[in-house]
Design an enzyme around this catalytic site. Structure first.
Site, PDB file in Angstrom:
ATOM      1  N   GLU A 171      47.886  15.942  -2.814  1.00 58.96           N
ATOM      2  CA  GLU A 171      49.320  15.640  -2.954  1.00 58.96           C
ATOM      3  C   GLU A 171      49.483  14.449  -3.913  1.00 58.96           C
ATOM      4  O   GLU A 171      48.831  13.427  -3.739  1.00 58.96           O
ATOM      5  CB  GLU A 171      49.908  15.319  -1.567  1.00 58.96           C
ATOM      6  CG  GLU A 171      51.288  14.684  -1.553  1.00 58.96           C
ATOM      7  CD  GLU A 171      52.369  15.541  -2.209  1.00 58.96           C
ATOM      8  OE1 GLU A 171      52.552  16.685  -1.785  1.00 58.96           O
ATOM      9  OE2 GLU A 171      53.017  15.055  -3.158  1.00 58.96           O
TER      10      GLU A 171
ATOM     11  N   HIS B 268      64.636  22.537  34.298  1.00 55.92           N
ATOM     12  CA  HIS B 268      63.363  21.897  34.628  1.00 55.92           C
ATOM     13  C   HIS B 268      62.403  22.914  35.211  1.00 55.92           C
ATOM     14  O   HIS B 268      62.809  23.709  36.060  1.00 55.92           O
ATOM     15  CB  HIS B 268      63.591  20.782  35.659  1.00 55.92           C
ATOM     16  CG  HIS B 268      62.310  20.156  36.118  1.00 55.92           C
ATOM     17  ND1 HIS B 268      61.637  19.224  35.357  1.00 55.92           N
ATOM     18  CD2 HIS B 268      61.560  20.357  37.232  1.00 55.92           C
ATOM     19  CE1 HIS B 268      60.535  18.859  35.998  1.00 55.92           C
ATOM     20  NE2 HIS B 268      60.461  19.533  37.138  1.00 55.92           N
TER      21      HIS B 268
END
Ligand SMILES: Cc1cc2nc3c(=O)[nH]c(=O)nc-3n(C[C@H](O)[C@H](O)[C@H](O)COP(=O)(O)OP(=O)(O)OC[C@H]3O[C@@H](n4cnc5c(N)ncnc54)[C@H](O)[C@@H]3O)c2cc1C
Length: 469
Positions: A205, A448
């Site tokens: 990069e 949950h």
């Protein structure tokens, strides 16, 4: 004027996400549509982009799961990749989705022209079929949706070991050693997938970090995880060329005299707009110096009744942005009220392992925009569902505007990295785009045990109270 066979309410050039969604949306409103596409319907996204890339990533995920099956009490041995099956599966998914679009076009009486469309004066589109024959059609309105193609870099012409995202998706094997030039979203997805499938991957990069533009806290999680996959991340290096070898591989020359011998190179340095075959002579449509068709905030070009959408214009190169722009353009052809797409708040998703997803500015961008912010970060480490899944890496970060009382107010940005965050972003996206406050969101209940509890918990913390600290 009496309509003739070659006249339509709407002519669309390009059958990718921008073009096909415009066609289907318009047809669902009773509009007579012609869709011109010289290749397969579905464009980059279905044939050479989002869908096949994610199919590879899912194979990589299965490989990871099997490799860790013993942790769950399942003896599965060590996984082996049969890439021919991976390709076959990917091709089947692509063919099914492409066929589905064709069927939907047929069902909604969208007339699909197989050929290259070029726009001339008076909304006349000339369609050149593969055999060279031409047809002229006219649209009361015209949408240009010709998309984009991979950008190339000098000295790295496609062929042999040099691949773009187009060719890497057609590989018939997993290369033993792979260089990925460019550490953006697409490069990181390929790096992640092939590293999980057994390649020794090096990312080269030019900028100081991979995934530039990503919130630092999130980028650090990705970098740590990639290093654990043995991905070598070389930042701040430019490639200078390569020397092919007799074995079908090549040596990439980069940085200050460094060499890297690999079996494949994936050039992933962005995509350029593809206005090349659109004609546009005699029209008021302008193309800028980078090749983007110039539009205003409502996707209108310089020619009355001609719109441009998707990767062809200088807006985020995302399929779902193309969908939004398609609706924006079609609504205007119907004379309906529209508001511009808020590009700074669209959802972003990177499907590497770990996944990344966000909407709205990150902490640095919010501060740079002049906001006084309150930030809350919570890790997946303490989330029960993440522990059940065995993937506890990552976090949720919420950036809120600080109110005059010093408390967190409007939610500006929601940024996530970790398990299935691309599927979890929608709550955060809604919060950002609804301009909801922290107090409002904290009222909502999350199921949950679930991964989305982390978003709820992060927002709850911003109210000044919480369960988990
Ligand atoms: C590897 C990869 C992964 C990606 N992953 C994601 C992702 O996960 N999520 C996401 O949102 N985006 C992703 N993208 C980006 C996404 O694919 C593009 O943003 C999207 O395809 C753009 O849609 P479009 O309709 O503007 O253009 P395109 O999809 O490029 O389609 C344009 C179409 O127009 C046709 N065409 C061009 N000129 C003419 C002409 N003159 N006449 C007739 N036909 C013409 C082309 O053949 C093409 O089919 C990815 C891209 C790549 C390469």
């Amino acid at each position: 004027m009496i309509p003739t066979a070659d006249q339509f309410d709407l002519v669309i050039i390009g059958g990718g996400p921008g073009g096909y969604s415009a066609a289907l949306y318009a047809a669902s409103a009773g509009v007579e549509v012609a869709l011109v596409e010289f290749d397969a319907l579905g464009g980059t996204c279905l044939n050479r982009g989002c869908i096949p890339a994610k199919a590879f990533l899912e194979t990589a995920a299965v490989h990871r799961h099997v490799a860790h099956a013993a942790d769950f009490g399942i003896d599965a041995g060590s996984p082996a990749v049969n890439f021919a099956v991976t390709q076959e599966r990917k091709n089947k998914i692509v063919a099914g989705l492409v066929g589905g679009i064709g069927a939907m076009c047929k069902g909604r009486k969208v007339e699909v022209f197989n050929g290259t469309g070029s726009l001339g004066a008076d909304h006349v589109v000339t369609v050149t079929a593969p055999d060279g024959s031409t047809t002229q059609i006219t649209g009361t309105d015209v949408i240009l949706a010709a998309g984009s193609v991979p950008r190339l870099i000098p000295g790295f012409e496609r062929g042999g070991p040099i691949l773009t995202s187009d060719e890497v998706l057609d590989l018939d094997h997993v290369p033993a050693r792979m260089a990925v030039i460019g550490g953006g979203a697409i490069g990181c997805e390929f790096a992640s997938a092939f590293a999980d499938l057994g390649s020794k991957v090096t990312i080269l990069e030019g900028l100081p970090k991979i995934l530039p533009g990503l919130d630092n806290d999130l980028a650090n999680v990705v970098v740590r995880s990639f290093k654990r996959k043995q991905i070598d991340i070389r930042t701040g290096v430019m490639v200078n060329g390569h020397t092919p070898n007799d074995a079908g591989g090549t040596t990439v020359h980069f940085g200050d005299g460094e060499d890297l011998e690999v079996d494949a190179v994936v050039v992933s340095v962005g995509r350029r707009p593809y206005a090349d075959k659109l004609g546009l002579d005699g029209t008021g449509v302008k193309v800028d110096e980078r090749g983007f068709v110039v539009v205003d905030e409502l996707c209108r070009t310089g020619e009355d009744g001609v719109y441009a959408i998707g990767d062809l214009i200088n807006t985020p190169q995302l399929a779902h942005v193309g969908y939004a722009e398609a609706i924006l353009a079609v609504k205007q052809t119907l004379g309906e009220r529209v508001v511009p797409v808020m590009y700074d708040r669209v959802p972003w998703a990177i499907y590497s392992d770990p996944e990344v997803a966000w909407a709205g500015p990150d902490e640095a961008a919010a501060k740079a925009a002049g906001y006084d912010v309150v930030v809350s970060k919570h890790p997946f480490k303490f989330n029960s569902r993440a522990q059940i899944l065995g993937t506890t890496e990552g976090l949720c970060k919420v950036i809120a505007e600080k109110g005059p009382d010093g408390r967190a107010g409007r939610v500006l940005g929601v940024h996530m990295v970790g398990p299935w965050v691309t599927e979890q972003l929608s709550g955060g996206y809604l919060a950002v785009n609804w301009e909801a406050t922290v107090d409002e969101i904290a009222e909502f209940i999350q199921p949950h045990p679930s991964l989305t509890e982390l978003f709820g918990e992060t927002v709850l913390s911003l109210t000044g109270r919480n369960f988990n600290g």
